[in-house]
Design an enzyme around this catalytic site. Structure first.
Site, PDB file in Angstrom:
ATOM      1  NE  ARG A 108      -2.536   9.572   4.353  1.00 10.26           N
ATOM      2  CZ  ARG A 108      -1.505   8.867   4.821  1.00 10.26           C
ATOM      3  NH1 ARG A 108      -0.334   8.941   4.248  1.00 10.26           N
ATOM      4  NH2 ARG A 108      -1.637   8.102   5.879  1.00 10.26           N
ATOM      5  CD  GLU A 139      -6.692  -3.174   8.194  1.00 11.24           C
ATOM      6  OE1 GLU A 139      -6.401  -4.378   8.221  1.00 11.24           O
ATOM      7  OE2 GLU A 139      -5.827  -2.275   8.203  1.00 11.24           O
ATOM      8  CB  SER A 182       2.373   9.248   8.472  1.00 10.11           C
ATOM      9  OG  SER A 182       1.403   8.237   8.496  1.00 10.11           O
ATOM     10  CD  GLU A 205       4.840  -0.153  12.956  1.00 10.11           C
ATOM     11  OE1 GLU A 205       3.644   0.114  13.114  1.00 10.11           O
ATOM     12  OE2 GLU A 205       5.742   0.326  13.674  1.00 10.11           O
ATOM     13  CG  ASN A 236      -0.419  -0.057   2.498  1.00 12.23           C
ATOM     14  OD1 ASN A 236       0.741  -0.409   2.649  1.00 12.23           O
ATOM     15  ND2 ASN A 236      -1.188   0.280   3.507  1.00 12.23           N
ATOM     16  N   GLY A 296       2.351  -5.347   7.666  1.00 17.13           N
ATOM     17  CA  GLY A 296       1.315  -6.035   6.895  1.00 17.13           C
ATOM     18  C   GLY A 296       0.142  -6.357   7.796  1.00 17.13           C
ATOM     19  CB  SER A 297      -2.651  -8.656   7.333  1.00 20.96           C
ATOM     20  OG  SER A 297      -1.930  -9.836   7.061  1.00 20.96           O
ATOM     21  N   PRO A 327       9.826  -7.262  -0.853  1.00 22.21           N
ATOM     22  CG  PRO A 327      10.126  -6.428  -3.013  1.00 22.21           C
ATOM     23  CD  PRO A 327      10.772  -7.323  -1.991  1.00 22.21           C
TER      24      PRO A 327
HETATM   25  P1  NAD Z   1      -0.160  -8.962   4.040  1.00 17.87           P
HETATM   26  O1  NAD Z   1       0.002  -9.287   5.465  1.00 17.87           O
HETATM   27  O2  NAD Z   1      -0.988  -9.886   3.203  1.00 17.87           O
HETATM   28  O3  NAD Z   1       1.243  -8.880   3.307  1.00 17.87           O
HETATM   29  C1  NAD Z   1       2.308  -8.095   3.812  1.00 17.87           C
HETATM   30  C2  NAD Z   1       3.622  -8.713   3.373  1.00 17.87           C
HETATM   31  O4  NAD Z   1       3.737 -10.016   3.941  1.00 17.87           O
HETATM   32  C3  NAD Z   1       3.748  -8.897   1.864  1.00 17.87           C
HETATM   33  O5  NAD Z   1       5.093  -8.687   1.507  1.00 17.87           O
HETATM   34  C4  NAD Z   1       3.384 -10.355   1.678  1.00 17.87           C
HETATM   35  O6  NAD Z   1       3.947 -10.924   0.518  1.00 17.87           O
HETATM   36  C5  NAD Z   1       3.984 -10.970   2.918  1.00 17.87           C
HETATM   37  N1  NAD Z   1       3.389 -12.247   3.325  1.00 17.87           N
HETATM   38  C6  NAD Z   1       2.121 -12.676   3.110  1.00 17.87           C
HETATM   39  N2  NAD Z   1       1.964 -13.909   3.650  1.00 17.87           N
HETATM   40  C7  NAD Z   1       3.143 -14.252   4.218  1.00 17.87           C
HETATM   41  C8  NAD Z   1       3.607 -15.403   4.941  1.00 17.87           C
HETATM   42  N3  NAD Z   1       2.816 -16.444   5.197  1.00 17.87           N
HETATM   43  N4  NAD Z   1       4.866 -15.381   5.398  1.00 17.87           N
HETATM   44  C9  NAD Z   1       5.670 -14.332   5.168  1.00 17.87           C
HETATM   45  N5  NAD Z   1       5.302 -13.231   4.495  1.00 17.87           N
HETATM   46  C10 NAD Z   1       4.045 -13.181   4.026  1.00 17.87           C
HETATM   47  O7  NAD Z   1      -0.701  -7.484   4.003  1.00 17.87           O
HETATM   48  P2  NAD Z   1      -1.048  -6.605   2.734  1.00 17.87           P
HETATM   49  O8  NAD Z   1      -2.356  -7.063   2.205  1.00 17.87           O
HETATM   50  O9  NAD Z   1       0.105  -6.550   1.791  1.00 17.87           O
HETATM   51  O10 NAD Z   1      -1.177  -5.160   3.395  1.00 17.87           O
HETATM   52  C11 NAD Z   1      -2.316  -4.759   4.037  1.00 17.87           C
HETATM   53  C12 NAD Z   1      -2.190  -4.906   5.537  1.00 17.87           C
HETATM   54  O11 NAD Z   1      -1.027  -4.262   6.009  1.00 17.87           O
HETATM   55  C13 NAD Z   1      -3.337  -4.241   6.264  1.00 17.87           C
HETATM   56  O12 NAD Z   1      -3.794  -5.052   7.317  1.00 17.87           O
HETATM   57  C14 NAD Z   1      -2.709  -2.968   6.810  1.00 17.87           C
HETATM   58  O13 NAD Z   1      -3.380  -2.427   7.926  1.00 17.87           O
HETATM   59  C15 NAD Z   1      -1.339  -3.414   7.101  1.00 17.87           C
HETATM   60  N6  NAD Z   1      -0.426  -2.276   7.156  1.00 17.87           N
HETATM   61  C16 NAD Z   1       0.060  -1.890   8.363  1.00 17.87           C
HETATM   62  C17 NAD Z   1       0.903  -0.804   8.448  1.00 17.87           C
HETATM   63  C18 NAD Z   1       1.444  -0.362   9.783  1.00 17.87           C
HETATM   64  O14 NAD Z   1       2.398   0.387   9.789  1.00 17.87           O
HETATM   65  N7  NAD Z   1       0.899  -0.775  10.899  1.00 17.87           N
HETATM   66  C19 NAD Z   1       1.266  -0.098   7.310  1.00 17.87           C
HETATM   67  C20 NAD Z   1       0.750  -0.507   6.088  1.00 17.87           C
HETATM   68  C21 NAD Z   1      -0.089  -1.621   6.031  1.00 17.87           C
END
Ligand code: NAD
Length: 483
Positions: A285, A387, A447, A257, A158, A235-236, A182
């Protein structure tokens, strides 16, 4: 800059970067333009073997990088900041192409992303420590900080630039070397940043990048490797949990995060016009695809009609379209799956009694979802609990502070919150009761590279940015000295 040229320059089929060299793979994966669904690049699909080679390189580079002087690291980071800014147009083109956000949002992201290098170039030279005298006398206590070691960085799609730089800059400032994975949706911006790092003088092997569609295998290999001492993940919450379990096997130092579900509160005496402007930023945003995005709006009964009327007028007027059109304010969602999920969330909220107060017009093709305002939403509706990660704003009416605080904190998440109130004392009093790592008070954005970014509860562990972000990549060491 022309997007095709920007992508061609990256040589994405050799997009695995190890020890300063570009490598191909037996397979490639496709990256899409979310506005059209068309393939814009094919990227080398990294394997576990590549992941291991990346750690080999980072491990080899660690000793010299950790031993370099803080001033040397600082000056290199400062150059990265300058080169990133000079390359803004190219980075904007890449972010727009692979993520789909508007040009204005992409430009703001590049500025924010570059700022982490400036901030941590300034922090790199502030090598603080403690000289203490033990209470009983006799011994002296010296406290210092060392780089934690090779760090595995895993980032989402994102903010393709900022989520990477928010980790790389403090890691390098601390003296760590890194392996970065990434998101497969947005590897191009990370590759462009890696090239900038190299041009700025970051030595080979200090930053290694492994794009892959097999995230689980690559990241598990890193977490199982004795030489990797740190994982920093954005990520999530679901994936964060998986990685924390894996990190537990070798007690790997972890920063997380994770997801958010930010409340946006408007009190009875708030400046409603200002609150609406803040809501537009907090919600729209990046099309609502931000972990800090306002997910649920709690507006006091005394001002809810005015708020909804003004907010609806702004949202209906949003220009939704491809990032290629400079007039677009909101782009598509990142994938067909994301667009289907958000459209389904709107439908099910309406089936549960919500009313669509406003919806912007959207193009027919591409992964677009109309920016939407929902009213008549129950405090326990599914769209409030989940979310959304899209351009939907559900509005709930509140009357008593007891209800408000119960609703605000009734979530496993605790990342960001926003409050608009007439009196600063009220805003602070309520904000202190929010279980959120960051609260925007009379503003719709939190931020800031100089501030500690992070969440409470299941939104994360640790902080990025500020001085805290550097300490995430350091171990504390102390010397007990006979005197
Ligand atoms: P995601 O968790 O699906 O993926 C994030 C990253 O993890 C990607 O690089 C993905 O390829 C990797 N990934 C996925 N499965 C994995 C596994 N089993 N093992 C290791 N790596 C794995 O999240 P997304 O859909 O890319 O992003 C959205 C989420 O990220 C939302 O929940 C959002 O709130 C969160 N987010 C948090 C912040 C923060 O700073 N707190 C910032 C941006 C996004």
């Amino acid at each position: 800059m022309n997007t095709q040229n920007a992508i061609a320059e990256l040589d994405t089929k050799h997009g695995i970067l190890i020890d300063g060299s570009a490598h191909g793979a037996s397979r490639t994966f496709e990256v899409h333009d979310p506005a059209t669904g068309l393939v814009i690049a094919e990227v080398a699909d990294g394997t576990v073997a590549d992941a291991e080679s990346a750690v080999d390189a980072a491990h080899r580079a660690f000793g010299d990088w950790a031993a370099s002087s803080p001033r040397q690291r600082s000056e290199i980071l400062r150059r990265v900041y300058e080169l990133m800014l000079a390359d803004t147009d190219r980075l904007v083109a890449l972010i727009c192409a692979e993520n789909g956000k508007s040009q204005a949002d992409a430009r703001a992201e590049v500025g924010y992303a570059a700022e982490f290098f400036r901030w941590f170039s300034e922090e790199a030279v502030r090598t603080d420590g403690v000289y203490g005298i033990s209470p009983a006398g006799g011994t002296r206590t010296l406290v210092t900080h060392k780089p934690v070691g090779v760090a595995a960085l895993v980032t989402p799609w994102n903010f393709p630039a900022a989520m990477a730089t928010r980790k790389i800059a403090p890691a390098l400032a601390a003296g760590c070397t890194v392996v970065l994975k990434p998101a497969a949706e947005t590897p191009l911006t990370a590759l462009a940043i890696a090239a900038i790092l190299s041009a700025a003088g970051v030595p080979d092997g200090v930053v290694n990048v492994v794009p892959t569609t097999d995230a689980a295998a690559v990241v598990s290999a890193w977490l199982a490797d004795d030489r990797v001492r740190k994982v920093s993940f954005t990520g999530s919450t679901g994936v964060g949990r998986v990685l924390l379990k894996q990190a537990a096997d070798r007690i790997v130092n972890a920063s997380m995060e994770l997801g958010g579900n930010a409340p946006f509160v408007v009190t009875a005496d708030a400046d409603v016009a200002a609150a609406v402007q803040g809501a537009m930023v907090a919600k729209y945003r990046g099309g609502g695809q931000a972990c800090t995005a306002a997910n649920r709006f709690y507006v006091h009964a005394a001002v809810v009609d005015e708020f909804v009327a003004r907010f609806s007028a702004e949202v209906s007027a949003l220009r939704v379209g491809p990032a290629a059109d400079p007039a677009s304010q909101i782009g598509p969602l990142v994938s067909a799956r994301a667009a289907e999920r958000v459209a389904a969330a709107i439908e099910s909220a309406v089936a549960d009694g919500a009313v669509i107060a406003a919806a912007a017009e959207t193009p027919d093709d591409g992964w677009f979802v109309a920016p939407t305002v929902l009213t008549g939403v129950a405090p326990d509706a599914a769209i409030i609990a989940d979310e959304i990660f899209g351009p939907v704003a559900p509005v709930v009416v509140w009357e008593t502070e007891d209800d408000l605080l119960r609703w605000v904190n009734d979530t496993e998440y605790g990342l960001a919150a926003y409050i608009y109130a007439g009196r600063l004392q009220d805003a602070l009093r309520l904000a202190e009761s929010f279980d959120a790592g960051m609260v925007g008070i009379n503003r719709g954005i939190v931020s800031d590279p100089s501030a500690p970014f992070g969440g409470m509860k299941q939104s994360g562990l640790g902080r990025e940015g500020a001085r805290d972000g550097l300490h995430e990549f350091q171990e504390t060491q102390y010397f007990s000295v006979e005197f």
